[in-house]
Structures are given as structure tokens and as C-alpha cells.
Design an enzyme around this catalytic site. Sequence first.
Site, short mmCIF file in Angstrom:
data_model
loop_
_atom_site.label_atom_id
_atom_site.label_comp_id
_atom_site.label_asym_id
_atom_site.label_seq_id
_atom_site.Cartn_x
_atom_site.Cartn_y
_atom_site.Cartn_z
N GLY A 45 0.84 -1.19 0.00
CA GLY A 45 0.00 0.00 0.00
C GLY A 45 0.87 1.24 0.00
CD GLN A 68 3.02 5.77 3.14
OE1 GLN A 68 2.06 5.27 2.58
NE2 GLN A 68 3.96 5.05 3.73
CB CYS A 82 5.11 2.16 8.03
SG CYS A 82 4.56 3.71 7.29
CG LEU A 83 6.25 1.09 1.89
CD1 LEU A 83 5.68 1.35 0.50
CD2 LEU A 83 7.34 0.03 1.83
CG HIS A 86 -0.81 0.97 7.40
ND1 HIS A 86 0.10 0.51 8.34
CD2 HIS A 86 -0.11 1.82 6.60
CE1 HIS A 86 1.28 1.06 8.11
NE2 HIS A 86 1.18 1.86 7.05
CD GLU A 87 -1.58 2.34 2.79
OE1 GLU A 87 -1.15 3.51 2.75
OE2 GLU A 87 -0.82 1.36 3.00
CG HIS A 143 -0.06 6.48 5.90
ND1 HIS A 143 1.02 7.04 6.53
CD2 HIS A 143 0.28 5.19 5.63
CE1 HIS A 143 1.98 6.11 6.66
NE2 HIS A 143 1.55 4.98 6.13
O1 K1U Z 1 1.50 2.37 3.79
C1 K1U Z 1 2.59 1.79 3.90
O2 K1U Z 1 3.49 2.24 4.57
C2 K1U Z 1 2.76 0.49 3.19
C3 K1U Z 1 2.70 -0.71 4.13
C4 K1U Z 1 1.27 -1.20 4.22
C5 K1U Z 1 0.96 -2.22 5.27
C6 K1U Z 1 1.79 -3.25 5.60
C7 K1U Z 1 1.43 -4.17 6.57
C8 K1U Z 1 0.22 -4.09 7.17
C9 K1U Z 1 -0.60 -3.05 6.83
C10 K1U Z 1 -0.25 -2.13 5.88
C11 K1U Z 1 3.63 -1.78 3.56
O3 K1U Z 1 3.45 -2.23 2.48
S1 K1U Z 1 4.94 -2.30 4.56
C12 K1U Z 1 5.77 -3.58 3.66
C13 K1U Z 1 5.02 -4.86 3.50
O4 K1U Z 1 4.83 -5.27 2.38
C14 K1U Z 1 4.48 -5.66 4.63
C15 K1U Z 1 4.98 -5.59 5.92
C16 K1U Z 1 4.45 -6.36 6.94
C17 K1U Z 1 3.39 -7.22 6.69
C18 K1U Z 1 2.89 -7.30 5.41
C19 K1U Z 1 3.44 -6.54 4.39
ZN ZN Z 2 2.60 3.22 6.27
#
Ligand code: K1U
Ligand code: ZN
Length: 189
Positions: free
Chosen positions: A46, A51, A89-90, A131-132, A135
Site C-alpha cells: 500500500g 508518503q 510502513c514504507l 493503515h492507509e 496515513h
Molecule cells: O503504507 C505503507 O506504509 C505500506 C505498508 C502497508 C501495510 C503493511 C502491513 C500491514 C498493513 C499495511 C507496507 O506495504 S509495509 C511492507 C510490506 O509489504 C508488509 C509488511 C508487513 C506485513 C505485510 C506486508
Molecule cells: Zn505506512
Amino acid sequence: MSILDIRVLGDPILRQATTPVPKVTDEVRRLVADMFETMHHARGIGLAAPQVGRTERLAVIEIDGEPLVVINPAIVDRSAAKDKAEEGCLSIPDIYADVERPADVVVRAMNLEGEEYEIEATELLARCLQHEIDHLDGRLFLDYLSVLKRTAALTKWKLEQNKYPGFIRRTALETPEERRRHEHPDEEL
Ligand code: K1U
Ligand code: ZN
């Protein structure tokens, strides 16, 4: 299309509320395309507009090869049942923590055609949507942690944050190969 820089923890834009998108214009479509490219390159599931330094209320998601664009999203229903799972989170690279959230949500949003739709989400999609949308409201997953766990995460982040001067993650230059090409654009491959 372009890979955009990602803003990291400490950049004030991550704490600002976003502005609803009045109309889907070519500029909005371009932003969405760039956000998908950036998210793929950063290997996320996401990405929300703040971001990448933008204030529009929109986010992109892709789980199991299913792309989803949410413009002006709102959670219109959430389950009483909760679910706990690890989040990253990225914008806070290399920091992970378990977060408890409603297990299922119903989200109302607009798509790239400018049409309103509703999605009933469960499991990872429900988590990612929350999560999004957080943000877009200036919230980060760290805000849900206990004081002890948040302090531990922030202590780890202090050791990481000097990799991101100006709170910018140069997403397109993360591998040694990408940096070499950037520094020596005329060199043969
Ligand atoms: O919005 C962001 O920072 C992106 C984030 C989204 C997210 C990840 C995990 C749970 C909820 C929302 C990411 O993509 S972090 C990287 C990732 O692919 C990931 C990390 C942990 C679990 C699953 C995926
Ligand atoms: Zn995030």
C-alpha cells in the site's frame, strides 16, 4: 511514469490531514500511476499520498496482484471483533510491530472513473485499508503501540533515521546498481 521519493518519520507531512479530491483529473491519474510504480519498487502492499509528499486524500493498494485505488476513502462500518498482526510502513523502514485493529471493515471510496463504491474487506486487505486511511488522517501505526513498545520502536528508528537526510527515502536509488547508474549515467552496463 516515475518512482517518487518516500517521506519518512519526522517529515511533518506525515502528520497532516489530507484534502478531499474534488474530481479525478489527468493529474490525479498520473499521481496514482506514479504511486503504484513507487509502491512496487519499494515492495509494499500500500501507499498513501502523504508518503510521497502529496496532500490529496487518496491511496493505492495491491494485494495478491489485485490493484485498488481509494480516493476520498472513509470507513463506514467496522467489526467489533479485533485482529492482531505485524505491520510495517514504507515511511518507517525496518521497524515492525504487532497492531490490533478491527478485523473487518467496510470502506466507501471513489475509483479512478470518479464513481463511488463500497468494499467489504477482511484479513490483510482490511488491515491495509485501515493503515492507509490512517496515513490520510495523519496517523501512523506507532500511535497504537503501548508506551513501552513505542519507545523501543523510536529508539531503533533513531539509529536508522540518519540514512534519510531531510526525511527523504530516495526510493529509486536504494540498490548499489541504481546508485552507480545515477552517479555514472554514461557508463556502459
Ligand atoms: O503504507 C505503507 O506504509 C505500506 C505498508 C502497508 C501495510 C503493511 C502491513 C500491514 C498493513 C499495511 C507496507 O506495504 S509495509 C511492507 C510490506 O509489504 C508488509 C509488511 C508487513 C506485513 C505485510 C506486508
Ligand atoms: Zn505506512
